[in-house]
Design a protein around this motif. Structure first.
Motif, PDB file in Angstrom:
ATOM      1  N   ALA A 110       0.638  -1.182   0.155  1.00 39.85           N
ATOM      2  CA  ALA A 110      -0.121   0.011   0.128  1.00 39.85           C
ATOM      3  C   ALA A 110       0.931   1.420  -0.165  1.00 39.85           C
ATOM      4  CB  ALA A 110      -1.174  -0.475   1.563  1.00 39.85           C
ATOM      5  N   VAL A 111      -0.241   1.985  -0.206  1.00 37.51           N
ATOM      6  CA  VAL A 111       1.436   3.596  -0.719  1.00 37.51           C
ATOM      7  C   VAL A 111       0.285   4.898  -0.168  1.00 37.51           C
ATOM      8  CG1 VAL A 111       2.047   5.750  -2.004  1.00 37.51           C
ATOM      9  CG2 VAL A 111       2.082   2.625  -2.525  1.00 37.51           C
ATOM     10  N   VAL A 112       1.328   5.607   1.287  1.00 32.99           N
ATOM     11  CA  VAL A 112       0.715   6.655   1.599  1.00 32.99           C
ATOM     12  C   VAL A 112       1.936   7.739   0.950  1.00 32.99           C
ATOM     13  CG1 VAL A 112       0.338   7.682   3.637  1.00 32.99           C
ATOM     14  CG2 VAL A 112       0.035   5.769   3.681  1.00 32.99           C
ATOM     15  N   VAL A 113       0.683   8.898   0.677  1.00 32.97           N
ATOM     16  CA  VAL A 113       1.550  10.038   0.250  1.00 32.97           C
ATOM     17  C   VAL A 113       0.819  11.432   0.688  1.00 32.97           C
ATOM     18  CG1 VAL A 113       2.424   9.692  -2.230  1.00 32.97           C
ATOM     19  CG2 VAL A 113       0.145   9.965  -2.111  1.00 32.97           C
ATOM     20  N   VAL A 114       2.102  11.730   1.783  1.00 33.69           N
ATOM     21  CA  VAL A 114       1.974  13.340   2.400  1.00 33.69           C
ATOM     22  C   VAL A 114       1.670  14.678   1.795  1.00 33.69           C
ATOM     23  CG1 VAL A 114       1.612  14.319   4.714  1.00 33.69           C
ATOM     24  CG2 VAL A 114       2.448  11.401   4.230  1.00 33.69           C
ATOM     25  N   ASP A 115       1.037  15.109   1.127  1.00 39.41           N
ATOM     26  CA  ASP A 115       1.165  16.002   0.455  1.00 39.41           C
ATOM     27  C   ASP A 115       1.943  16.444  -1.479  1.00 39.41           C
ATOM     28  OD1 ASP A 115       0.189  18.968  -0.263  1.00 39.41           O
ATOM     29  OD2 ASP A 115       1.188  19.937   0.471  1.00 39.41           O
ATOM     30  N   PRO A 116       2.323  14.745  -1.554  1.00 42.16           N
ATOM     31  CA  PRO A 116       3.061  14.924  -2.525  1.00 42.16           C
ATOM     32  C   PRO A 116       3.285  15.674  -3.316  1.00 42.16           C
ATOM     33  CG  PRO A 116       0.747  13.309  -3.185  1.00 42.16           C
ATOM     34  CD  PRO A 116       0.727  14.759  -1.342  1.00 42.16           C
ATOM     35  N   ALA A 117       4.648  15.814  -3.966  1.00 40.51           N
ATOM     36  CA  ALA A 117       5.180  16.366  -5.489  1.00 40.51           C
ATOM     37  C   ALA A 117       4.529  16.161  -6.464  1.00 40.51           C
ATOM     38  CB  ALA A 117       6.630  16.508  -5.116  1.00 40.51           C
ATOM     39  N   TYR A 118       3.623  16.036  -6.427  1.00 40.64           N
ATOM     40  CA  TYR A 118       2.772  15.615  -7.789  1.00 40.64           C
ATOM     41  C   TYR A 118       1.270  16.160  -8.007  1.00 40.64           C
ATOM     42  CZ  TYR A 118       0.507  11.420  -5.437  1.00 40.64           C
ATOM     43  OH  TYR A 118      -0.606  11.145  -5.131  1.00 40.64           O
ATOM     44  N   GLY A 119       1.203  17.013  -8.733  1.00 43.90           N
ATOM     45  CA  GLY A 119      -0.976  17.254  -9.309  1.00 43.90           C
ATOM     46  C   GLY A 119      -0.131  19.230  -8.940  1.00 43.90           C
TER      47      GLY A 119
END
Length: 261
Positions: A110-119
């Motif tokens: 599973a993956v957790v992203v915290v305000d990821p640098a994409y989008g």
């Protein structure tokens, strides 16, 4: 345990503590493993790393794209015999753990992203080249200006990171042909994920965009309105509880909903 573990010829510094299902925590741009201090995952084995060129890991001349970092992490997961991990990444670390999950789905549960640098939207994308040029000229000083960081440990970590590491990392995220920092590229790239993804955002606009992505069953977008970029620092206990409750509920989780907490 704190040790240097070789990954593709590079000794990567890591900390490996606790027991239980493994979590791999990946810091952001210009940070290091200390970015996760203050978090207590009582029921998990927790591995934090200093990415190549950051913190206590060695500085190389090149090799700072998300795929380079993810390649190192894949070797570490295999060498530590972690099995499928929950890969958690903040900011640039969000891109890296997504890349790891896409390229080595056998290693990521599973993956957790915290305000990821994409989008990044069109307005931000229009500044990519200018920001990269500033980084090439002024290195970490330009990075501090771009992020608007106040005095403190996070700013000190960024200032300690070599300028060429920051610039090549930024290019890898936003301006290189394979970069997926901008919205169209991110949507296309993330459509290939097969693992559930938990995304934590501090702004409604970004959370709304994430909700519109095509993500696997069990994925969730959570909005912590009013927080800054370092959400896990502002609400550490709530952050740990969010991850643990999401992992527990994965078999019954609905597809890609947004919640404000």
């Amino acid at each position: 345990m704190a040790a240097n573990v070789e990954a593709r010829g590079v000794p990567i510094w890591l900390s490996d503590t606790g027991t239980g299902d493994p979590l791999l925590l990946v810091h952001g741009w210009g940070g290091d493993s200390r970015a996760w201090s203050g978090l207590s995952f009582a029921i998990h084995r927790v591995v934090t790393v200093d990415l190549r060129g950051h913190g206590r890991s060695p500085v190389l001349r090149h090799g700072y794209r998300p795929a380079d970092y993810a390649g190192d992490l894949a070797v570490l997961v295999e060498r530590l015999n972690l099995g499928p991990v929950v890969a958690i990444g903040h900011s640039m670390g969000g891109q890296i753990v997504a890349e790891l999950a896409l390229e080595r789905p056998d290693l990521v549960a599973a993956v957790v992203v915290v305000d990821p640098a994409y989008g990044a939207d069109e307005a931000e994308a229009a500044t990519f080249e200018e920001r990269l040029a500033a980084l090439l000229d002024d290195g970490s000083e330009a990075a501090v200006r771009q992020l608007g960081l106040p005095a403190g440990a996070i700013r000190d970590q960024l200032l300690a990171t070599p300028g060429h590491v920051l610039a090549e990392s930024y290019a890898g995220m936003y301006t290189d042909p394979a970069a997926f920092g901008a919205r169209p590229a991110a949507a296309a790239r993330l459509a290939g994920l097969t693992q559930p993804l938990l995304c934590l955002r501090p702004t409604p606009g970004m959370a709304a965009w994430d909700t519109g992505l095509s993500l696997p069953y069990g994925s969730r977008v959570v909005l912590w309105n009013g927080c800054g970029h370092f959400l896990h620092h502002e609400r550490p206990a709530q952050f740990v509880n969010l991850i643990e409750s999401w992992l527990t509920s994965l078999p019954e989780a609905p597809t890609s909903r947004t919640a404000t907490e």
